[in-house]
Motif scaffolding. Structure first.
Motif, PDB file in Angstrom:
ATOM      1  N   PRO A 280       0.840  -1.206   0.000  1.00  0.00           N
ATOM      2  CA  PRO A 280       0.000   0.000   0.000  1.00  0.00           C
ATOM      3  C   PRO A 280       0.874   1.254   0.000  1.00  0.00           C
ATOM      4  N   GLY A 281       0.527   2.207  -0.840  1.00  0.00           N
ATOM      5  CA  GLY A 281       1.278   3.446  -0.931  1.00  0.00           C
ATOM      6  C   GLY A 281       2.470   3.395  -1.863  1.00  0.00           C
ATOM      7  N   GLU A 282       2.788   2.217  -2.406  1.00  0.00           N
ATOM      8  CA  GLU A 282       3.947   2.087  -3.284  1.00  0.00           C
ATOM      9  C   GLU A 282       3.652   2.687  -4.657  1.00  0.00           C
ATOM     10  N   ALA A 283       4.642   3.353  -5.233  1.00  0.00           N
ATOM     11  CA  ALA A 283       4.510   3.889  -6.585  1.00  0.00           C
ATOM     12  C   ALA A 283       4.507   2.743  -7.593  1.00  0.00           C
ATOM     13  N   VAL A 284       3.557   2.797  -8.528  1.00  0.00           N
ATOM     14  CA  VAL A 284       3.466   1.792  -9.587  1.00  0.00           C
ATOM     15  C   VAL A 284       3.215   2.506 -10.913  1.00  0.00           C
ATOM     16  N   PHE A 285       3.576   1.846 -12.003  1.00  0.00           N
ATOM     17  CA  PHE A 285       3.521   2.464 -13.325  1.00  0.00           C
ATOM     18  C   PHE A 285       2.813   1.518 -14.289  1.00  0.00           C
ATOM     19  N   VAL A 286       1.833   2.051 -15.000  1.00  0.00           N
ATOM     20  CA  VAL A 286       1.114   1.299 -16.020  1.00  0.00           C
ATOM     21  C   VAL A 286       1.644   1.729 -17.381  1.00  0.00           C
ATOM     22  N   VAL A 287       2.083   0.761 -18.170  1.00  0.00           N
ATOM     23  CA  VAL A 287       2.557   1.029 -19.524  1.00  0.00           C
ATOM     24  C   VAL A 287       1.587   0.364 -20.485  1.00  0.00           C
ATOM     25  N   GLY A 288       0.888   1.167 -21.260  1.00  0.00           N
ATOM     26  CA  GLY A 288      -0.129   0.596 -22.122  1.00  0.00           C
ATOM     27  C   GLY A 288      -0.626   1.562 -23.171  1.00  0.00           C
ATOM     28  N   ASN A 289      -1.682   1.150 -23.856  1.00  0.00           N
ATOM     29  CA  ASN A 289      -2.206   1.871 -25.014  1.00  0.00           C
ATOM     30  C   ASN A 289      -3.649   2.305 -24.783  1.00  0.00           C
ATOM     31  N   PRO A 290      -3.863   3.351 -23.971  1.00  0.00           N
ATOM     32  CA  PRO A 290      -5.237   3.800 -23.715  1.00  0.00           C
ATOM     33  C   PRO A 290      -5.939   4.198 -25.014  1.00  0.00           C
ATOM     34  N   GLY A 291      -7.185   3.764 -25.157  1.00  0.00           N
ATOM     35  CA  GLY A 291      -7.877   3.917 -26.433  1.00  0.00           C
ATOM     36  C   GLY A 291      -8.223   5.345 -26.791  1.00  0.00           C
ATOM     37  N   SER A 292      -9.081   5.981 -25.984  1.00  0.00           N
ATOM     38  CA  SER A 292      -9.473   7.358 -26.283  1.00  0.00           C
ATOM     39  C   SER A 292     -10.025   8.010 -25.027  1.00  0.00           C
ATOM     40  N   THR A 293      -9.776   9.306 -24.918  1.00  0.00           N
ATOM     41  CA  THR A 293     -10.396  10.129 -23.881  1.00  0.00           C
ATOM     42  C   THR A 293     -10.858  11.420 -24.538  1.00  0.00           C
ATOM     43  N   LEU A 294     -11.651  12.198 -23.790  1.00  0.00           N
ATOM     44  CA  LEU A 294     -12.259  13.418 -24.337  1.00  0.00           C
ATOM     45  C   LEU A 294     -11.995  14.600 -23.417  1.00  0.00           C
ATOM     46  N   ARG A 295     -10.862  14.573 -22.751  1.00  0.00           N
ATOM     47  CA  ARG A 295     -10.586  15.579 -21.722  1.00  0.00           C
ATOM     48  C   ARG A 295     -10.278  16.950 -22.302  1.00  0.00           C
ATOM     49  N   LEU A 296      -9.891  16.998 -23.562  1.00  0.00           N
ATOM     50  CA  LEU A 296      -9.609  18.284 -24.176  1.00  0.00           C
ATOM     51  C   LEU A 296     -10.814  18.848 -24.923  1.00  0.00           C
ATOM     52  N   GLY A 654      -4.887  -5.270 -20.219  1.00  0.00           N
ATOM     53  CA  GLY A 654      -3.715  -6.093 -20.459  1.00  0.00           C
ATOM     54  C   GLY A 654      -2.405  -5.407 -20.170  1.00  0.00           C
ATOM     55  N   SER A 655      -2.459  -4.154 -19.711  1.00  0.00           N
ATOM     56  CA  SER A 655      -1.227  -3.407 -19.424  1.00  0.00           C
ATOM     57  C   SER A 655      -0.527  -3.961 -18.190  1.00  0.00           C
ATOM     58  N   PRO A 656       0.800  -4.039 -18.224  1.00  0.00           N
ATOM     59  CA  PRO A 656       1.530  -4.430 -17.017  1.00  0.00           C
ATOM     60  C   PRO A 656       1.520  -3.296 -15.999  1.00  0.00           C
ATOM     61  N   VAL A 657       1.390  -3.650 -14.722  1.00  0.00           N
ATOM     62  CA  VAL A 657       1.558  -2.703 -13.626  1.00  0.00           C
ATOM     63  C   VAL A 657       2.924  -3.010 -13.027  1.00  0.00           C
ATOM     64  N   LEU A 658       3.826  -2.019 -13.079  1.00  0.00           N
ATOM     65  CA  LEU A 658       5.237  -2.250 -12.776  1.00  0.00           C
ATOM     66  C   LEU A 658       5.675  -1.442 -11.565  1.00  0.00           C
ATOM     67  N   ASN A 659       6.635  -1.974 -10.825  1.00  0.00           N
ATOM     68  CA  ASN A 659       7.232  -1.191  -9.741  1.00  0.00           C
ATOM     69  C   ASN A 659       8.434  -0.409 -10.283  1.00  0.00           C
ATOM     70  N   LYS A 660       9.150   0.260  -9.410  1.00  0.00           N
ATOM     71  CA  LYS A 660      10.274   1.090  -9.850  1.00  0.00           C
ATOM     72  C   LYS A 660      11.378   0.264 -10.505  1.00  0.00           C
ATOM     73  N   GLN A 661      11.444  -1.019 -10.153  1.00  0.00           N
ATOM     74  CA  GLN A 661      12.466  -1.899 -10.727  1.00  0.00           C
ATOM     75  C   GLN A 661      11.998  -2.552 -12.031  1.00  0.00           C
ATOM     76  N   LEU A 662      10.840  -2.104 -12.524  1.00  0.00           N
ATOM     77  CA  LEU A 662      10.233  -2.649 -13.740  1.00  0.00           C
ATOM     78  C   LEU A 662       9.925  -4.133 -13.602  1.00  0.00           C
ATOM     79  N   LYS A 663       9.529  -4.537 -12.410  1.00  0.00           N
ATOM     80  CA  LYS A 663       9.002  -5.883 -12.195  1.00  0.00           C
ATOM     81  C   LYS A 663       7.482  -5.818 -12.161  1.00  0.00           C
ATOM     82  N   VAL A 664       6.850  -6.860 -12.678  1.00  0.00           N
ATOM     83  CA  VAL A 664       5.392  -6.911 -12.730  1.00  0.00           C
ATOM     84  C   VAL A 664       4.829  -7.131 -11.336  1.00  0.00           C
TER      85      VAL A 664
END
Length: 731
Positions: A280-296, A654-664
């Motif tokens: 809990p509280g650990e930084a994690v990174f998602v690397v993936g291909n989000p389809g579309s958003t409309l925030r702009l 299907g995106s990997p959720v990675l820690n700072k060491q790039l482990k899944v």
């Protein structure tokens, strides 16, 4: 000063609302009376402040916010880290995957693999029901029409694209110039990056609504083989009921292997699975291909979505789900593809219900308006920017007003020519009307032949055709009004269902065979019941198409200029909307408040079995036989699913959720209900969360339930084992 500025903004918002809900827009009267009152209330409360990251945290790999990462997480990724994160991720049809072994294993979601598992079934098999595990490399099965793309190179080509497009004077010239310059750049960049090696392709990715363009070069792998997929009951545990919810207990995972020249690929980069998982509280990174958003999109565009486009699409999805469900009830041998369509539409319906509710949320809309006003203030503060871009927001609002005048026709004909969810007879009738018009006007043989093929080319089960035709006639009645002369002409006092039955009983367009005979004999005429029904509204449909195309073109041009304006103000501090291109999304593992309690950061296998025993067999929480009696060594305290504050949307599946060491540490598969507003604004403080399969749950299931020791051995970095018999036991 602050109070007077807020008063100015409040007055501007109320004035804008007044303009947009001017008399004559009766189709949206309810939303005007109810939903805009909610926005007014939030504005008058004077407590709404736009956040710095309301436009999200989906960063492109060439411009990640490294200073912000360092400030938030005490971690500053270097270029080698970013390169490894980029090369380890893959884009697959509609989803994301990632390399997870040095011998080409890739992981993605079960729901991304579902159709491909069906494609590799053999006689007598049902892989969705029973799952699949290849106990040896030789048993891995090649999935047809499946590929994996690795992003090799990114290049900014904005200047060259802009020069080509700015030289064009008409929409047609601009489209031709776009195709030509995109093709030229793609060919040149591919040749340079690939150095003549096969298997590379370049795609030109528009960013900030086309204000910028990047050339993304991919290495494509087309030999991808299924190694493991669990039963559908695990991958989709909880079914539609649990979709977009949390806590969750789904094993939404699948494993493939990429091959080249008949051998497993040995990628330069892969992500090893962590056996410790996250905290809990650990930084994690998602690397993936989000389809579309409309925030702009602008405030006026989002109000139009709320009142017209998204609201009508939600109604469309709900009515077509009902039609398909009735068809299945009436047809015991209905193909499984129809049932899959129901699942897909139910998923989309839930998504759009959440979107519409978000657009009806006074706080969210007021906050979006506040952010837009901050943008307008920034333009006004710079005389050169104001001179170039100052009137764009007003121009976009006027386009939305013009579109509202076309709203009834837009809504009534929504997806009318879509072969999956519309009546074949309606599609034939549209083509027949065009055929008769062109024939009377002396159209060319090529034009007439194309229309003849459209008249006879649509096939559909008769009962499904009837149900879809009934739904379309009900749409005419709903959006044009029961007292509309054309609707009265079509229905003639009948219900939509009765009219549909009688039209189909009398029209030669009721099926493809009689339609072909009528075309061949020359007996197709305007007084055919289906042609006559379409003819009653055809003129407005034709005129709508022309007017809508013009407004859409104008809107796209304004959006591009607004994109340039935003980039001039904010630069890369604001990420572009999602475009199904690779992004890096940062966040932390974190629980959240919901429904008067707290949703935990992790769920465990205990919850899976609790749901099974509470709901029983033949429910969405049923378990396959092998799961009902797990081995004594199976640890039910193992984390199964997890939530984090990462910013994702469709395409990130299907995106990997990675820690700072790039482990899944996880595998992203969904967002919670709170995340459905994420198409428009990113609000992690209001509970927006990414839902993932915890890596520890994946390992426990593979090891203890499926006895897939060779895969466990490989993904944890202990080597490549070709057969299950040769694999050592244990994680």
């Amino acid at each position: 000063m602050v109070s007077s500025l807020r008063a100015y903004r409040n007055g501007l918002l109320l004035a804008l609302l007044f303009v947009l809900v001017a008399p004559g827009l009766t189709a949206t009267a309810q939303s005007v009376d109810v939903f805009d009152q909610r926005i007014r209330a939030e504005v008058e409360r004077d407590t709404v402040e736009a956040g710095r990251f309301d436009d999200g945290r989906m960063w492109t790999f060439d411009h990640p916010p490294l200073d912000d990462f360092e400030e938030r997480y005490g971690f500053r990724p270097d270029q080698q880290w970013l390169r490894r994160a980029r090369l380890g991720a893959l884009r697959i049809p509609g989803c994301t995957a990632s390399f997870v072994s040095e011998n080409g294993l890739i992981m993605t979601n079960h729901h991304c693999a579902r159709s491909h598992a069906v494609d590799v079934e053999r006689a007598g098999e049902d892989l969705l029901t029973d799952g699949f595990y290849a106990e040896s490399v030789d048993q891995e099965r090649k999935a047809p029409n499946f590929y994996a793309e690795q992003l090799i190179n990114i290049r900014d080509v904005s200047d060259r694209v802009d020069r080509a497009l700015d030289a064009a004077e008409t929409d047609a010239e601009r489209e031709s110039a776009r195709e030509e310059v995109f093709s030229e750049i793609a060919d040149e960049v591919t040749a340079e990056v690939s150095q003549g090696e096969a298997g590379y392709r370049t795609q030109i990715i528009p960013l900030y609504d086309g204000a910028l363009h990047s050339a993304y070069t991919f290495r494509r792998y087309e030999d991808v083989r299924l190694a493991f997929v669990p039963e559908l009951q695990l991958g989709y545990f909880g079914g539609d009921t649990d979709n977009f919810t949390y806590p969750r207990y789904a094993l939404d995972m699948a494993i493939f292997r990429v091959y080249e020249d008949g051998e497993p690929v040995q990628p330069e980069v892969h992500f090893e699975w962590s056996t410790e998982g996250s905290r809990p509280g650990e930084a994690v990174f998602v690397v993936g291909n989000p389809g579309s958003t409309l925030r702009l999109e602008t405030f006026s565009q989002l109000r139009f979505r709320r009142d017209v486009t998204d609201a009508s699409l939600l109604h469309f999805l709900q009515t077509r789900v009902a039609a398909l469900q009735q068809y299945v009830e009436e047809t015991p041998d209905a193909p499984s593809a129809v049932k899959n369509s129901i699942f897909g539409l139910q998923n989309a319906s839930k998504l759009y219900r959440g979107r519409v509710e978000a657009l009806r949320d006074g706080y969210i809309m007021a906050r979006i308006h506040q952010g837009e006003q901050n943008f307008a203030d920034a333009l006004a503060a710079d005389s050169s920017l104001q001179a170039q871009y100052g009137g764009l927001l007003d121009s976009m609002a006027r386009v939305q007003e013009q579109k509202r005048e076309l709203a009834p026709t837009y809504q009534a004909f929504r997806l009318a020519t879509n072969p999956s969810y519309s009546s074949a007879t309606i599609r034939r009738a549209i083509a027949a009307q065009q055929y008769l018009d062109r024939s009377a006007a002396g159209g060319s043989g090529e034009q007439l032949e194309s229309l003849r093929q459209q008249v006879v080319g649509s096939s559909q089960p008769s009962s499904l055709n009837r149900l879809f035709l009934t739904a379309r006639l009900a749409d005419f009645q709903r959006y044009f009004g029961a007292d509309d002369p054309a609707v009265e002409q079509i229905l003639r006092g009948r219900s939509a269902e009765q009219a549909a039955r009688e039209i189909l009983s009398e029209s030669v367009l009721s099926d493809s065979t009689s339609a072909a005979q009528a075309i061949q004999s020359g007996s197709l005429a305007a007084d055919d019941p289906a042609v006559a029904a379409m003819g009653a509204v055809y003129d407005r449909y034709r005129d709508f198409q022309s007017a809508w195309a013009g407004l859409s073109s104008r809107q796209a041009d304004l959006a591009k200029q607004l994109g340039r304006a935003r980039f001039a103000v904010y630069g890369h501090d604001v990420p572009p909307d999602a475009t199904f291109s690779l992004r890096l999304a940062d966040g932390v593992v974190r629980d959240y408040e919901y429904n008067g309690t707290r949703a935990p950061a992790y769920t465990t296998f205990f919850g899976l079995f609790e749901h099974f025993h509470a709901h029983g067999t033949d429910s969405e929480w049923d378990l396959p036989e092998r799961w009902q009696s797990p081995p004594a060594t199976f640890d039910m305290t193992t984390p199964m699913n997890m939530v984090s504050t990462n910013d994702i949307t469709g395409g990130n599946s299907g995106s990997p959720v990675l820690n700072k060491q790039l482990k899944v540490v996880g595998l992203a598969f969904d967002g919670n209900i709170e995340s459905l507003s994420g198409d428009f604004i990113f609000l992690p403080e209001r509970g927006t969360r990414t839902v993932s399969v915890d890596v520890r749950g994946m390992l426990e299931a593979l090891d203890e339930i499926y006895d897939a020791d060779r895969l466990v051995h490989e993904v944890t970095g202990r080597g490549f084992v070709k057969t299950e018999a040769a694999a050592p036991e244990g994680p």
